[in-house]
Design a protein around this motif. Structure first.
Motif, short mmCIF file in Angstrom:
data_model
loop_
_atom_site.label_atom_id
_atom_site.label_comp_id
_atom_site.label_asym_id
_atom_site.label_seq_id
_atom_site.Cartn_x
_atom_site.Cartn_y
_atom_site.Cartn_z
N THR A 147 -66.14 76.02 -13.22
CA THR A 147 -67.08 77.11 -12.93
C THR A 147 -68.24 76.55 -12.11
O THR A 147 -68.55 75.35 -12.18
CB THR A 147 -67.63 77.73 -14.23
OG1 THR A 147 -68.21 76.69 -15.03
CG2 THR A 147 -66.53 78.41 -15.03
N GLY A 176 -77.82 76.28 -18.52
CA GLY A 176 -76.36 76.17 -18.58
C GLY A 176 -75.92 75.04 -19.50
O GLY A 176 -75.03 75.20 -20.34
N TYR A 219 -73.30 72.54 -10.97
CA TYR A 219 -74.53 73.24 -10.58
C TYR A 219 -75.02 72.64 -9.27
O TYR A 219 -75.26 71.44 -9.17
CB TYR A 219 -75.59 73.12 -11.68
CG TYR A 219 -75.35 74.12 -12.80
CD1 TYR A 219 -74.31 73.93 -13.70
CD2 TYR A 219 -76.13 75.27 -12.91
CE1 TYR A 219 -74.05 74.87 -14.70
CE2 TYR A 219 -75.89 76.21 -13.91
CZ TYR A 219 -74.84 76.01 -14.79
OH TYR A 219 -74.60 76.94 -15.76
N ALA A 256 -68.74 81.16 -17.12
CA ALA A 256 -68.20 82.27 -16.33
C ALA A 256 -66.71 82.41 -16.59
O ALA A 256 -66.00 81.41 -16.73
CB ALA A 256 -68.46 82.01 -14.84
N ASN A 272 -72.28 77.15 -11.15
CA ASN A 272 -73.59 77.77 -11.41
C ASN A 272 -73.59 78.78 -12.56
O ASN A 272 -74.44 79.68 -12.60
CB ASN A 272 -74.15 78.42 -10.13
CG ASN A 272 -74.56 77.34 -9.13
OD1 ASN A 272 -74.90 76.22 -9.51
ND2 ASN A 272 -74.49 77.67 -7.85
N ASP A 273 -72.62 78.68 -13.47
CA ASP A 273 -72.58 79.54 -14.65
C ASP A 273 -71.48 78.96 -15.54
O ASP A 273 -70.31 79.29 -15.38
CB ASP A 273 -72.25 80.99 -14.25
CG ASP A 273 -72.20 81.93 -15.44
OD1 ASP A 273 -72.42 81.48 -16.58
OD2 ASP A 273 -71.95 83.13 -15.23
#
Ligand code: NAD
Length: 501
Positions: free
Chosen positions: A456, A290, A436, A462, A458-459
C-alpha cells in the motif's frame, strides 16, 4: 436482555458491571444442530481482559470431526446443485443478520479475542461485506467457450471443489471465518470449520445464523477443540478436498503435511514481519499516524501488522518524535471499555512478547516507549502489554526477523532507497508492505520491487474485500478476498464434444 437486538454498549456495560452475559453456544454445530463432543469433554475459554473464565465449550476429537465431515458431504450434494440466485440470496441474508446483530457478535468477539469493541464492530461489518461481495460472485461464475476447430465444441464448467476445511486463528475469529466461508458457499462448496481453542464462539454463532439465513443444514459445520486433536483430524480427513489454514508457520507446515496424502489443495495464510517504509520525502505526520495503527491495531496481533518501521535517516528524528507523541497517548485496557488498544490474547502470548523485548534490552537495544506489561485501569487484571518501540535495530536482530505478534515496533534506519528495499525484503516473510512518500513514481518503483502479497502507498491499511490478500515465501501461498479468493473453491471441468455430422 435479548442479545440479538441489544446494543454493544449495553451488553458491554452489563458485563463490566457484574460479569453478566447472555448464554453462549456450548456444543459443536453439526448438520444444523448443536451437539456436545462425542467424548463429553469440554474446554474453558478465558476473557483476556480479566484473565478469568468466560464459558465452556465442546472439546472435539476425530469422532466429532468425522461426523461433521459426513454431514458436510451430505450438505454438499444439496448445495452444489443449488441455483446461483439461491446461493446469493442466502449470503445476502447472512450479511443482513450480521449487520442487525453487530452488537452481540462484536461483544462476543471482543471477549473471545481481547480486541477493542470498535475493532470487533469493524470486524463484524467486514464480515458482512464479505458475504455481500461473494453473493455477487455466486451469480457471475462463468466458464469459457474454447474454439478448437469446426468438428468440435469445447467449454469449461467451474465446479465446487467439494468439502472444505477451514482452520481459524484467534486474532480475527469472526472475519477469518467469513473470509473463507463466504467464497466457499458462493462456489457451491460445503464447510467444516475449526476455530481456535481460545476463541470458539463467534464461529458457532455465525454457523447457526447461516441456517436462519436459509442455508440447508449440513452445509456449514463447526467443530470446536484443540488444534492437535480436532484440527489435526480435520485437515487429514479423507472427505476434505481443500484446506484453508490461517495461523502460524510451524502449524502451517504440519497442516500441509497432513493434507498431502489426500492430495487436498491448500491455502496457507501464515505469519508476517511487514515493513512500513518511510522515505525521506514522506509527510512525516501522515507516516507517524500510519505507523501507529499499522502496529498497534489489535494490539499488534495481526499477521499483516506493520511490525517494522524502515525509516530513512533524513526523517528518522521527526518521524520518531511524532510517533512517540501518539504512542504515549494511547489508552490500554479491557476491550469492552473500548480503549485505543485491547488485551493480549493469552498469558502465553504475553510472556512471549515480554521475552522478546527483554531479549532486545539485554542486547543493549534502545526501548523508546513501553517495554512493560499492564493496563491503564487497575480493574483490568488481564494480559496487557504497553505499546512499545525498539529503535535503530540491526537487520539480524531477532526482533527484526521474528514475528512477535504483539504491540512491538522494530525500527530500522536506512540511508537510501536501495537500502530501504534490502531492509524491506530482509526477512523470511513476504506478506505486506506500506510505503510513505510524496513522490508517487519513487513509491511505485519500490512497490514493484518489494516481495509481498500486497503493498500500500500512503495509507497502510488501504484495501477492502475486493482486494486479494495473501503472502509469498514463509507467509504462505494462495489468495483470499477479491475474485481471486474464489479460485481455491473451484475446479475447472472441460467438456469437449465431437459435432461432425
Ligand atoms: P496457530 O498456528 O497456533 O493456530 C491456528 C489454528 O490452527 C488454530 O485453530 C489451532 O487450533 C489450529 N491448529 C493447531 N495445531 C494444528 C494441527 N496440528 N492441525 C490442524 N490445526 C491445528 O496460530 P495462532 O497462534 O492461533 O495464530 C497466530 C498466527 O496466525 C500468527 O503467526 C499470524 O501471523 C497468523 N495469521 C495469519 C493470517 C494471514 O491471513 N496471513 C491472519 C491471521 C493470523
Amino acid at each position: 436482555m435479548n442479545p440479538l437486538n441489544a446494543s454493544a454498549e449495553s451488553l458491554a456495560a452489563a458485563y463490566l458491571a457484574d460479569g453478566s452475559l447472555p448464554p453462549l453456544p456450548q456444543g459443536h454445530w453439526i448438520d444444523g444442530a448443536e451437539c456436545p463432543a462425542a467424548s463429553g469433554a469440554t474446554l474453558e475459554s478465558l476473557d483476556p481482559g480479566l484473565a478469568r473464565p468466560l464459558a465452556e465449550f465442546a472439546a472435539g476429537d476425530a469422532e466429532d470431526v468425522d461426523r461433521a465431515c459426513q454431514a458436510a458431504a451430505r450438505g454438499l450434494a444439496v448445495w452444489r446443485r443449488s441455483a446461483p440466485g439461491a446461493r446469493a440470496q442466502v449470503l445476502r441474508a447472512m450479511a443482513t443478520l450480521l449487520r442487525q446483530r453487530v452488537g452481540w457478535l462484536a461483544v462476543v468477539d471482543s471477549l473471545d479475542s481481547g480486541k477493542t469493541l470498535a475493532e470487533a464492530q469493524g470486524d463484524v461489518i467486514s464480515s458482512a461485506r464479505l458475504f455481500e461481495y461473494y453473493a455477487g460472485h455466486a451469480e457471475t461464475l462463468e466458464g469459457a467457450s474454447i474454439p478448437i476447430g469446426p468438428d468440435h465444441m469445447s467449454w469449461t464448467l467451474r465446479e465446487p471443489v467439494g468439502v472444505t476445511a477451514h482452520v481459524i486463528p484467534w486474532n480475527y475469529p469472526t472475519s477469518t471465518f467469513a473470509r473463507g466461508i463466504a467464497p466457499a458457499l458462493a462456489a457451491g462448496c460445503s464447510v467444516v470449520a475449526k476455530p481456535a481453542e481460545t476463541s470458539p464462539f463467534t464461529a458457532l454463532l455465525m454457523a447457526r445464523w447461516l441456517v436462519e439465513a436459509g442455508l440447508p443444514p449440513g452445509v456449514v459445520n463447526v467443530v470446536t477443540g484443540l488444534g492437535s486433536t480436532a484440527g489435526a483430524a480435520l485437515v487429514a480427513h479423507p472427505l476434505v478436498r481443500h484446506v484453508t489454514f490461517t495461523g502460524s508457520v510451524p502449524t502451517g507446515v504440519r497442516v500441509a503435511q497432513a493434507a498431502a496424502p489426500q492430495i487436498a489443495s491448500l491455502t496457507l495464510e501464515l505469519g508476517g514481519k511487514s515493513p512500513l517504509v518511510a522515505l525521506s520525502d514522506c509527510d512525516v505526520e501522515a507516516a507517524a499516524e500510519g505507523a501507529l495503527w499499522a502496529i498497534y491495531s489489535n494490539a499488534g496481533q495481526v499477521c499483516s501488522a506493520g511490525s517494522r518501521l524502515v525509516v530513512q535517516r533524513a526523517v528518522h528524528e521527526p518521524l520518531l518524535a511524532a510517533l512517540l507523541r501518539r504512542t504515549r497517548a494511547l489508552r490500554v485496557g479491557h476491550g469492552l471499555r473500548n480503549p485505543d488498544m485491547g488485551a493480549i490474547h493469552s498469558a502465553q502470548q504475553l510472556h512471549r512478547i515480554a521475552a522478546m523485548v527483554d531479549g532486545a534490552r539485554a542486547r543493549g537495544r534502545e526501548v523508546l516507549a513501553g517495554g512493560s506489561m499492564g493496563a491503564d485501569e487497575a480493574a483490568d487484571t488481564g494480559w496487557f502489554y504497553r505499546p512499545t518501540i525498539l529503535d535503530d535495530l540491526p537487520p539480524d536482530d531477532p526482533c527484526v526477523r521474528e514475528e512477535i505478534f504483539g504491540p512491538v515496533l522494530a525500527v530500522q534506519v536506512v540511508d537510501d532507497d536501495a537500502q530501504a528495499l534490502a531492509a524491506a525484503n530482509g526477512t523470511d516473510y513476504a506478506l505486506m508492505a506500506g510505503i510513505y512518500s510524496r513522490d508517487i513514481g519513487r513509491a511505485l518503483r519500490l512497490a514493484r520491487d518489494i516481495d509481498a502479497g500486497q503493498v500500500t502507498v500512503n495509507d497502510y491499511w488501504a484495501g477492502g474485500v475486493q482486494v486479494p490478500f495473501g503472502g509469498n515465501r514463509h507467509s504462505g501461498y494462495g489468495r483470499e478476498k477479491g475474485s481471486e479468493g474464489l479460485s481455491a473453491y473451484l475446479v475447472t471441468k472441460a467438456i469437449t464434444a465431437r459435432i461432425q455430422s
